[in-house]
Enzyme design. Structure first.
Site, PDB file in Angstrom:
ATOM      1  CB  SER A  30      66.912  21.396 -71.533  1.00  0.00           C
ATOM      2  OG  SER A  30      66.781  20.313 -72.410  1.00  0.00           O
ATOM      3  N   GLY A  34      66.225  21.859 -76.049  1.00  0.00           N
ATOM      4  CA  GLY A  34      67.552  22.215 -75.735  1.00  0.00           C
ATOM      5  C   GLY A  34      67.916  23.649 -74.308  1.00  0.00           C
ATOM      6  N   GLY A  66      69.688  26.814 -72.611  1.00  0.00           N
ATOM      7  CA  GLY A  66      70.785  28.637 -73.184  1.00  0.00           C
ATOM      8  C   GLY A  66      68.703  29.766 -73.600  1.00  0.00           C
ATOM      9  CB  CYS A  77      61.735  22.300 -75.013  1.00  0.00           C
ATOM     10  SG  CYS A  77      61.426  23.113 -73.370  1.00  0.00           S
ATOM     11  CG  PHE A  78      66.036  25.492 -77.849  1.00  0.00           C
ATOM     12  CD1 PHE A  78      66.502  26.965 -76.473  1.00  0.00           C
ATOM     13  CD2 PHE A  78      66.705  25.531 -78.339  1.00  0.00           C
ATOM     14  CE1 PHE A  78      67.691  27.243 -77.209  1.00  0.00           C
ATOM     15  CE2 PHE A  78      67.583  26.388 -78.786  1.00  0.00           C
ATOM     16  CZ  PHE A  78      68.404  27.064 -77.815  1.00  0.00           C
ATOM     17  CD  GLN A  99      62.545  28.514 -75.723  1.00  0.00           C
ATOM     18  OE1 GLN A  99      63.469  28.951 -75.929  1.00  0.00           O
ATOM     19  NE2 GLN A  99      61.950  28.172 -74.478  1.00  0.00           N
ATOM     20  CG  ASN A 102      64.382  21.314 -68.055  1.00  0.00           C
ATOM     21  OD1 ASN A 102      64.414  22.426 -67.962  1.00  0.00           O
ATOM     22  ND2 ASN A 102      65.482  20.792 -69.259  1.00  0.00           N
ATOM     23  N   GLY A 150      63.074  28.025 -69.704  1.00  0.00           N
ATOM     24  CA  GLY A 150      63.345  29.004 -68.369  1.00  0.00           C
ATOM     25  C   GLY A 150      63.076  30.722 -69.045  1.00  0.00           C
ATOM     26  CG  PHE A 151      64.981  31.947 -71.996  1.00  0.00           C
ATOM     27  CD1 PHE A 151      65.348  33.341 -72.114  1.00  0.00           C
ATOM     28  CD2 PHE A 151      65.209  30.926 -71.264  1.00  0.00           C
ATOM     29  CE1 PHE A 151      66.676  34.126 -71.585  1.00  0.00           C
ATOM     30  CE2 PHE A 151      67.022  31.118 -70.946  1.00  0.00           C
ATOM     31  CZ  PHE A 151      67.264  32.859 -71.058  1.00  0.00           C
ATOM     32  CG  HIS A 205      60.211  17.578 -72.677  1.00  0.00           C
ATOM     33  ND1 HIS A 205      61.433  17.889 -73.316  1.00  0.00           N
ATOM     34  CD2 HIS A 205      60.572  19.666 -72.221  1.00  0.00           C
ATOM     35  CE1 HIS A 205      62.410  18.606 -72.617  1.00  0.00           C
ATOM     36  NE2 HIS A 205      61.626  19.907 -72.742  1.00  0.00           N
ATOM     37  CD  GLU A 229      60.213  14.676 -74.130  1.00  0.00           C
ATOM     38  OE1 GLU A 229      60.925  15.143 -73.624  1.00  0.00           O
ATOM     39  OE2 GLU A 229      59.211  15.335 -75.081  1.00  0.00           O
TER      40      GLU A 229
END
Length: 367
Positions: free
Chosen positions: A46, A227, A229, A255-256, A259, A297, A299-300, A340, A342
């Site tokens: 990530s 992940g 980006g 997380c990703f 999203q 972790n 940023g979006f 997260h 985990e």
């Protein structure tokens, strides 16, 4: 050891020494508030495209070892710390941090005021930067930082995802309770380890795999990993996830992956000012009102107003800024969280989410 200059796109510069690596390195400068876990952070996919500043002042005191790596490589583009420990003292340590960064071809900078960097990012937001041990001209470096590629709109997930499917654990699990299809958007190994410990066999797919290929392995559930980006930069993954959701597979996203599922449900995302990165974020479960401490972790974030309340409910919120930290579908077996569970590094409070996913697969299997 060489002098290193950290130049940001807004013209701010910081000076330190390169205790590992040399050359020029680009990335978005972010900060992480974890006190330990620097190896797990460096190897977290990530962080692809980012240079990490650790707020804890002394880093490297327990070295690194192969068992603590969270992926196949170091994906962070650089590490900025207050002081690199001169001694690595731990019975599990196999290598000091500077040597580890050198082998990975990554720059490490210390003897810099990380509090000043953190305060600047907190006030101005995460921004593009360059670290150079070669160019002493700060104006030149700022211009390079401005001209560099940022994160918005970029598909960084495909850069870190695998290219061919594989089974975890290796060789399969003949007595597996459940078989879980995993979309690797930048997965951390501890997620797979936990599924293994809970009796699951995972079939891990590249993020470009089709829904047909994933369904062909006849999974009991779907897991969409973390992940790097901009989530809006990977519409192809969102399309695949949408098709799998419609197939009524019990689904869990982190997380990703959260999203991706939020976008698949019709939501939208936006970039946070400086993101959430650390092992100490307070999360409230809106159903029980209980508070858990979690590792973050990202940023979006999913825009709360973009979620149709008739389709999904906001199941968790971040108590620091009230952003969306979890979603749960109202009719389909689907839930996801922005943090997260985990750990690695981080607390174990949210481990129950993996158990809830197991219960979801069990319920769907019985029906």
């Amino acid at each position: 050891m060489k002098k290193a200059i950290i130049a940001l796109e807004d013209g701010t510069c910081f000076e330190g020494r390169a205790f590992a690596g040399s050359g020029e390195f680009y990335g978005e400068l972010v900060f992480n508030t974890s006190m330990t876990g620097y190896q797990e952070i460096l190897t977290d996919p990530s962080y692809n495209g980012q240079i990490v500043t650790m707020t804890y002042p002394l880093i490297g005191n327990y070295g690194v070892n192969p068992e603590d790596a969270e992926s196949r490589a170091v994906f962070a583009k650089g590490l900025v710390i207050g002081e690199c420990s001169r001694i690595a003292s731990n019975w599990r340590s196999t290598m000091p941090l500077p040597e580890y960064l050198e082998q990975a071809g990554i720059v490490g900078v210390d003897q810099v005021d990380t509090r000043a960097i953190t305060l600047h990012i907190r006030d101005k937001g995460a921004m593009k930067c360059i670290i150079s041990t070669e160019d002493p001209d700060k104006d030149s470096l700022v211009a390079k930082a401005k001209a560099s590629e940022g994160l918005v709109g970029r598909d960084l997930s495909t850069e870190v995802s695998i290219t061919e499917p594989y089974t975890y654990p290796e060789g399969g699990k003949p007595d597996a309770k459940f078989r879980v299809a995993v979309i690797d958007c930048g997965i951390k190994l501890n997620q797979l380890r936990i599924f293994d410990e809970l009796g699951c066999e995972c079939r891990v797919f590249p993020n470009g795999a089709s829904s047909a290929a994933i369904l062909a392995c006849k999974p009991d559930g779907l897991f969409v990993s973390n992940g790097p980006g901009d989530p809006a930069g990977v519409p192809q993954i969102v399309k695949t996830v949408m098709e799998l959701v419609e197939a009524r597979l019990p689904t869990f996203g982190i997380c990703f992956g959260h999203q991706m599922l939020g976008l698949a449900l019709g939501g939208t995302t936006y970039k946070l000012k400086f993101g959430h990165r650390g092992g100490n974020q307070p999360i409230q479960d809106t159903r029980s009102k209980k508070v858990e401490i979690a590792s973050h972790n990202h940023g979006f974030c999913i825009d709360a107003d973009s979620i149709n309340p008739e389709v999904a409910e906001i199941s968790h919120i971040n108590l620091n800024d009230n952003t969306v930290a979890g979603l749960r579908h109202k009719t389909l077996p689907l839930f996801c969280v922005q943090y997260h569970p985990e750990a690695c590094p981080g607390p174990h409070d949210p481990f129950y989410l993996f158990e809830e996913f197991m219960e979801l697969m069990e319920k769907e299997k019985r029906s």
